[in-house]
Scaffold this motif. Sequence first.
Motif, PDB file in Angstrom:
ATOM      1  N   THR A 152       3.190 -32.092  -0.619  1.00 46.80           N
ATOM      2  CA  THR A 152       2.180 -32.062   0.185  1.00 46.80           C
ATOM      3  C   THR A 152       1.192 -31.014  -0.257  1.00 46.80           C
ATOM      4  N   SER A 180      -0.700 -33.397   5.229  1.00 47.41           N
ATOM      5  CA  SER A 180       0.338 -32.574   6.169  1.00 47.41           C
ATOM      6  C   SER A 180      -0.390 -32.469   7.622  1.00 47.41           C
ATOM      7  N   GLY A 190      -4.531 -33.521   1.990  1.00 43.24           N
ATOM      8  CA  GLY A 190      -3.747 -34.030   0.855  1.00 43.24           C
ATOM      9  C   GLY A 190      -4.687 -34.221  -0.595  1.00 43.24           C
TER      10      GLY A 190
END
Length: 886
Positions: free
Chosen positions: A714, A752, A757
């Motif tokens: 992530t 996340s 991202g």
Amino acid sequence: MTCDRYHLVSIVGTLLALLQCTPAVAQVADAHKLLAEADRLAWLRVWTRAEPLYAKAREAFIASGDERNALYAEVNRLRGQLPTLAVPEVSERLSEYLDNPLVQSDDRLRLRVLIIKGETDEDLDPSLSQRSWTEALALAQKLNEPAWANRARGELGLVAFLQGDTNTAVVNLGQAIKVAETNGDTSSLVRWLTLFGHGFVELGRPEQAFDFYERALKVARAVPELQMAFMTLVGQADALAGVGRLDEAEALVKATLAEAAKEGALGYQAELTVRLASIAAARKQTDQALEQLSRAAEFANAAGGNRILATIGLERGRLLREADRPNDAERAYREGIAASRSMGERLLLPRLLAQLADLQLSRGRRAEASELLQEADDILEGLLTNASSPWVRGRILGSMDAVVSARIRLEGERAGSDPARLFAVLERARARSLVELLHSRPLSDVHRSTDLRAGERRITALQMQLLRTTNRTNRQRLLDEIFRAEEALAPMTTELFARSRTSVRRPVTIRAVQAALRPDEVLYEIALGEPASFGIIVTRATARTVRLSARKAIQAQADVLVSGARGGTDISSAAKALGATLLTGLRELSSHRRLIISAEGTLQQVPFELLEPSSSRRLLETHVVSYTPSASILTMLRTRPASVHTGRGALAVAASPTPNMGTNGASGSLGTNGIYDLNAAQLRPLPLAVEEAEAVRTAFGAGATHVLVRDTATETAVKAQPLGEYRVLHLAAHGIMSTKVPARSAIVLRPSETEDGLLQAREILNLRLNASLVTLSACDTSTGAAQGQDGVASLVRPFVAAGARAVVANLWAADDTFSAAMMREFYRELASGGDIGESLRRAKLRMIETFGPEAVPRLWSGVLVHGDAAAIVIPAGSTAQRGGSK
């Protein structure tokens, strides 16, 4: 005057009307009602409707003996007539009004005169406009007129842009737009959004300008009086023409021109006629274009519009020169220069000077050309100094390419045995934005305001909503909100870059570059130009120049090669042709096996390893080829303090998209519309990304490698790592380039709860890296918008600025299977003690040997190493676990 004051005037006028005591009182009451409505329309900038009301009010006030209000109405009536009058004459009359004792003794009346003079002088002389708006701002604050104070602040931003101070322009206009949204100043919002659009068109970014024009028109449609937003429509036509939509641009210009003619708006008729000329020129209708420019000049002279006259001079000069009428072209350029100088203009003047200089060079008038170019260069330097943002700096350089090109021609032709002057010209411009970033304090060290952090979180939150939304209406709403959030963030990020700047840098010298080169290296700087290009060849012991073919010829050959390599077709003929053009005179290749290429934007897209010099062997087979944005960058990377690392060898990230990452089938677009409308469902999986991460672990050892794969890859997890302690960062993920907004280009990681991202270019600049190598095993990561001598706005640059010594990235789409195999070989070579450039070369040769004819250049030639390719990541004889630094 604030809206409350308008209401007060209206109420007073109504009460006076109700009293009806005498005809004189009724007449005064009518005058005040007229004045209130005229002021309302003037606040909306609907001057064609306000002007006759001011005229009637003036007559009534004169009849009643109200000298003050008669003068107030007269000044405003003059502003309403401005489109049909000569600007210099109006400016002079307003100066006389400012000397009037009545105006000097009445702050509110003086404020009004200053405002109108500030508006009048913006296209005549920005320095005069600046004086008026500065005093108007102080008066508005004294009188507690916050709306007028905000207008003055915004207009001072416009003046700053005209004077070349882009930092102040972005900050002032950005803050003013934010206030205008809250206080309902719709006409200013339309005007300033339009001006932002004009700025992007001026800097060669018409795609980005559309966002501002469309929003301005959307705001204007909400107010009946603002339906015909002339200035916005002119800009929209420019943007349409800029992206090649000529028929749409012409239809819009003609419709708008008809409306401008009805209102007798001379300035807008001039502006729109210039657009018709540009459209005709784009269609190669030279005679028609020149005829339209002559008509535009008549309108502009009648209106006294210096900026329009400067634009006409630039375009007429270009067309006349193409028509082989040099004497007429010279006159046109000189007329444009005179108009620009008279108003202290900073964006058109250097282009005009450069074009006239180039014309004089073609006639052998070198001394005059040199003088003209010195002035143009000084102005350009001022523009660059006042542009903190690397993206704005890149756009300025891209739009001013004519200045640098003329300097290249001048210095290249007289370089002879001493290439120092040409080298200095290139190094002042080449990769300027990246050089400035490397000279500045790291952005990670600069305090970020609470508002800036909140704005960034807002954009992230909106982007995350967008990723999860399938409804088209909701997506458009979110995109509009993201655009406004970006707009609000601009002044804060500009201030952030300004605070990061340190002392003015000194240009690198050839001697300093020679000291940084290895004995087996040759640096080849290529400067494209017309009618000839030039190459500067530097080794540790020598420096010389060579004359090359013209820019158009080289670019044509390069386009054929790149197109063939991308498409997987046979490129042997193209490789030989371009090799003969660029490498035949490079005799140093026989004694130096490492070639470092520094080229401007278009040639940065060319894999030189494919080229074949005099022999039939590719450079890949005989030389280590690497790339540097400029000689200054390479020298800085090699002379800055050595990296000190802990036992952390590498961070390997493998972020393959999954269906639940995206929008479950919502339509989106990548690239040209920016990355905000990203549909992750369109991104193909990268099943072998994890294998690449494992190859890194094998090379550095499990104890010295941290791996983030699948759900752990992530953006939050990557940012949480002690990135400055790793020698190598390997990112196996999708890369998305935004040619429209380079700051939004990104590596696509996993989202996340707190991050979207998208590790964007502007976020990468905030990272603190200390890596010998960053590998971007992703598509298109070393491509992007070409910005002339400033290079390509790719993802390579922010990683270098953040602290990477070398970056390996791909020019085009990667094949997952082939890429994984090549990365495995690359890291195996690095683990054996090879330097970055040699390791990548050997990995490519191994892949060609293994796959044979199936290893077409498309699969491997786009993977290039930028920066210091001679760096050794794992010293021979050491173990990765001990964390040797170099």
